[in-house]
Design an enzyme around this catalytic site. Structure first.
Site, PDB file in Angstrom:
ATOM      1  N   ASN A   8      55.424 -16.178  86.478  1.00 52.36           N
ATOM      2  CA  ASN A   8      54.999 -17.501  86.921  1.00 52.36           C
ATOM      3  C   ASN A   8      56.205 -18.418  86.749  1.00 52.36           C
ATOM      4  OD1 ASN A   8      53.800 -19.938  87.425  1.00 52.36           O
ATOM      5  ND2 ASN A   8      52.191 -19.733  85.894  1.00 52.36           N
ATOM      6  N   ARG A  90      53.092 -15.400  90.860  1.00 52.92           N
ATOM      7  CA  ARG A  90      52.256 -16.507  91.269  1.00 52.92           C
ATOM      8  C   ARG A  90      53.073 -17.319  92.274  1.00 52.92           C
ATOM      9  NH1 ARG A  90      49.603 -21.085  87.434  1.00 52.92           N
ATOM     10  NH2 ARG A  90      48.359 -22.010  89.080  1.00 52.92           N
ATOM     11  N   HIS A 178      44.849 -23.586  92.542  1.00 58.06           N
ATOM     12  CA  HIS A 178      44.207 -22.930  91.391  1.00 58.06           C
ATOM     13  C   HIS A 178      43.385 -21.717  91.822  1.00 58.06           C
ATOM     14  CE1 HIS A 178      44.432 -26.870  88.878  1.00 58.06           C
ATOM     15  NE2 HIS A 178      45.379 -26.042  88.497  1.00 58.06           N
ATOM     16  N   HIS A 205      38.136 -26.245  86.765  1.00 56.35           N
ATOM     17  CA  HIS A 205      39.371 -25.794  86.118  1.00 56.35           C
ATOM     18  C   HIS A 205      40.048 -27.041  85.554  1.00 56.35           C
ATOM     19  CE1 HIS A 205      43.146 -23.264  85.844  1.00 56.35           C
ATOM     20  NE2 HIS A 205      43.619 -24.496  85.700  1.00 56.35           N
ATOM     21  N   ASN A 208      46.160 -28.888  82.289  1.00 50.27           N
ATOM     22  CA  ASN A 208      47.089 -29.980  82.619  1.00 50.27           C
ATOM     23  C   ASN A 208      46.921 -30.361  84.078  1.00 50.27           C
ATOM     24  OD1 ASN A 208      48.521 -30.763  80.309  1.00 50.27           O
ATOM     25  ND2 ASN A 208      49.595 -28.793  80.345  1.00 50.27           N
ATOM     26  N   ARG A 238      49.080 -36.392  86.662  1.00 48.03           N
ATOM     27  CA  ARG A 238      48.860 -36.684  88.092  1.00 48.03           C
ATOM     28  C   ARG A 238      47.652 -37.606  88.248  1.00 48.03           C
ATOM     29  NH1 ARG A 238      48.944 -30.417  89.882  1.00 48.03           N
ATOM     30  NH2 ARG A 238      49.735 -29.963  87.814  1.00 48.03           N
ATOM     31  N   GLU A 328      37.819 -24.995  78.413  1.00 46.69           N
ATOM     32  CA  GLU A 328      37.455 -23.940  77.463  1.00 46.69           C
ATOM     33  C   GLU A 328      37.353 -24.446  76.033  1.00 46.69           C
ATOM     34  OE1 GLU A 328      40.419 -20.828  77.939  1.00 46.69           O
ATOM     35  OE2 GLU A 328      40.185 -20.951  80.113  1.00 46.69           O
ATOM     36  N   GLU A 376      44.776 -16.006  84.592  1.00 42.64           N
ATOM     37  CA  GLU A 376      45.479 -15.861  85.873  1.00 42.64           C
ATOM     38  C   GLU A 376      46.443 -14.678  85.857  1.00 42.64           C
ATOM     39  OE1 GLU A 376      46.126 -20.065  85.193  1.00 42.64           O
ATOM     40  OE2 GLU A 376      46.022 -20.390  87.347  1.00 42.64           O
TER      41      GLU A 376
HETATM   42  P1  ADP Z   1      48.123 -25.687  82.183  1.00 42.71           P
HETATM   43  O1  ADP Z   1      47.566 -26.355  83.392  1.00 42.71           O
HETATM   44  O2  ADP Z   1      49.475 -26.189  81.775  1.00 42.71           O
HETATM   45  O3  ADP Z   1      47.984 -24.180  82.161  1.00 42.71           O
HETATM   46  P2  ADP Z   1      46.132 -25.577  80.051  1.00 42.71           P
HETATM   47  O4  ADP Z   1      45.073 -24.861  80.818  1.00 42.71           O
HETATM   48  O5  ADP Z   1      46.828 -24.850  78.950  1.00 42.71           O
HETATM   49  O6  ADP Z   1      47.193 -26.243  81.004  1.00 42.71           O
HETATM   50  O7  ADP Z   1      45.444 -26.910  79.439  1.00 42.71           O
HETATM   51  C1  ADP Z   1      46.174 -27.828  78.704  1.00 42.71           C
HETATM   52  C2  ADP Z   1      45.215 -28.930  78.258  1.00 42.71           C
HETATM   53  O8  ADP Z   1      44.188 -28.337  77.438  1.00 42.71           O
HETATM   54  C3  ADP Z   1      45.874 -30.023  77.415  1.00 42.71           C
HETATM   55  O9  ADP Z   1      45.384 -31.295  77.790  1.00 42.71           O
HETATM   56  C4  ADP Z   1      45.391 -29.671  76.021  1.00 42.71           C
HETATM   57  O10 ADP Z   1      45.329 -30.812  75.168  1.00 42.71           O
HETATM   58  C5  ADP Z   1      44.017 -29.146  76.313  1.00 42.71           C
HETATM   59  N1  ADP Z   1      43.502 -28.400  75.162  1.00 42.71           N
HETATM   60  C6  ADP Z   1      43.933 -27.213  74.679  1.00 42.71           C
HETATM   61  N2  ADP Z   1      43.268 -26.891  73.556  1.00 42.71           N
HETATM   62  C7  ADP Z   1      42.400 -27.915  73.313  1.00 42.71           C
HETATM   63  C8  ADP Z   1      41.432 -28.195  72.300  1.00 42.71           C
HETATM   64  N3  ADP Z   1      41.215 -27.351  71.297  1.00 42.71           N
HETATM   65  N4  ADP Z   1      40.719 -29.347  72.410  1.00 42.71           N
HETATM   66  C9  ADP Z   1      40.931 -30.208  73.412  1.00 42.71           C
HETATM   67  N5  ADP Z   1      41.837 -30.009  74.394  1.00 42.71           N
HETATM   68  C10 ADP Z   1      42.551 -28.885  74.344  1.00 42.71           C
END
Ligand code: ADP
Length: 391
Positions: A8, A90, A178, A205, A208, A238, A328, A376
């Site tokens: 990726n 990806r 996504h 989904h 970030n 964004r 999640e 993914e």
């Molecule tokens: P990306 O799009 O970069 O793959 P992720 O799916 O890893 O992003 O999601 C990142 C987001 O998930 C961030 O905003 C992070 O704060 C949030 N996050 C991760 N763990 C937790 C948690 N335990 N509680 C709340 N938010 C979380």
């Protein structure tokens, strides 16, 4: 046993994973090369998270091709002699052309390069790594998995912009992204709740990057991301959907040029812009600042509005699925979103939600609600394996 590598590539990083090549691939290694173009660093760990390597790299001429070579070099000693039999990539954009994973040839590279203007922040880096792989390992199959492909099933009306036809004919339309995550989650939902997988489902989904996908029978019907990955929900940095007139105002009244607007809407907005503190949900949840609370409230409000919009496109709702970092892990976001969807018949079981169980809706909820962790890399490994497996 041979292996499948999954790559990726971002603007300054290359994340990768190595799986055993099998119908159900098993993760063996995870790694990342960060700081491409600045101060590169390589990290490698085992599937259980144990660090195998963490080293600074010489910055001279360290581009995506160098990162690719580094990946192959540092992974090799840990493969127990298992050859890499394919690399799955990806790739953010497959345009209106590629609607399934593709084993790439030199000829395809030209077609994929034509989508660079549609995804200038991602596509060039995705392609740079594939090009380097094709040059250095011409016999090694390279498989592209597209973030847009899952949405190819959307009806034309869900993809259309109300612009003059010459623009839509030139590719100005909604694509949706996504898709690799949605494909994986749709597959898991089929295992977890086979009776619901064929019905009207919204998958949220929330990472970030964040988007929603409305599905019927496991296929995309509508999504919140459109022509680009900035549309739809509010995200980490964004802004999501914005009145197009606001963009004109930013240019006319504030004198912003296109690149400055791009920086504003992709990197300075969303949770970061509204809170003025952080793009990270964990940091905002931990903050007592009023602006952090306002940012979260807007994030949730936008999700609720868009769930309503997708429920309208689906003609109702049978299941809601949360996935990705926030979906999640953040029970509070799930609870707040669900509370705003009570009118659709959504009701959570608080204990199940706090424990992030797979099914988190109350027994009387007319919409079943799930938490399904996305994967993914595994989806890409599976797709790559299917294209290269011996018959
Ligand atoms: P990306 O799009 O970069 O793959 P992720 O799916 O890893 O992003 O999601 C990142 C987001 O998930 C961030 O905003 C992070 O704060 C949030 N996050 C991760 N763990 C937790 C948690 N335990 N509680 C709340 N938010 C979380």
């Amino acid at each position: 046993m041979s292996s499948i590598a999954v790559v990726n590539a971002g603007s300054s990083s290359l994340k990768f994973a190595v799986f055993d090549a099998a119908e159900t691939p098993v993760l063996r290694l995870k790694g990342a090369i960060d700081g491409i173009g600045a101060t590169p660093r390589a990290r490698l760990s085992r599937a259980d998270g144990a660090t195998l390597l963490d080293e600074a790299l010489a910055p001279e001429n360290f581009d995506h091709a160098a990162a690719t070579r580094t990946m192959m070099r540092i992974a090799a000693p840990w493969l127990d002699g298992a050859d890499i039999s394919a690399v799955g990539h990806r790739v953010v954009h497959g345009g209106g052309v590629f609607s399934a994973p593709l084993r790439i040839t030199e000829a395809d590279m030209e077609a994929l390069a034509r989508f660079i203007p549609l995804a200038p922040l991602h596509q060039p880096h995705n392609l740079a790594v594939i090009r380097a792989m094709l040059a250095e390992h011409p016999q090694l199959p390279q498989v592209a998995c597209f973030d847009t492909a899952f949405h190819a099933t959307q009806p034309p009306i869900a993809q259309a912009f109300a612009l003059p036809r010459k623009y839509s004919q030139a590719g100005l339309r909604r694509y949706g992204f996504h898709g690799i995550s949605y494909q994986y989650v749709a597959g898991r939902l089929k295992e977890v709740a086979p009776d619901l997988a064929s019905r009207r489902v919204i998958v949220a989904h929330l990472g970030n990057g964040a988007s929603l996908c409305g599905m019927i029978d496991g296929g995309s019907v509508a999504s919140t991301m459109g022509f680009t990955t900035v549309d739809g929900l509010m995200m980490g940095t964004r802004c999501g959907a914005l009145d197009p007139g606001a963009l004109l105002h930013l240019m006319d009244h504030y004198g912003l040029g296109p690149r400055e607007v791009e920086d504003l809407i992709y990197r300075q907005s969303g949770l970061l812009g509204v809170s003025g503190l952080s793009a990270d949900m964990r940091a905002l949840r931990a903050s007592a600042a009023a602006q952090a609370k306002e940012a979260i409230a807007l994030f949730v409000y936008r999700i609720r509005r868009e769930i309503g919009s997708l429920a309208a496109a689906l003609g109702g709702l049978d299941a809601l699925v949360f996935t990705a970092g926030i979906g999640e892990n953040d029970a509070a976001t799930r609870a707040e979103v669900a509370a705003g969807c009570a009118w659709l018949g959504v009701e959570l079981d608080d204990t199940a939600n706090r424990a992030a169980q797979t099914k988190i809706s109350a027994p009387q909820s007319s919409v079943a609600v799930f938490v399904i962790p996305t994967n993914e890399e595994l989806e890409i490994a599976r797709s790559a394996y299917r294209l290269v497996r011996p018959n």
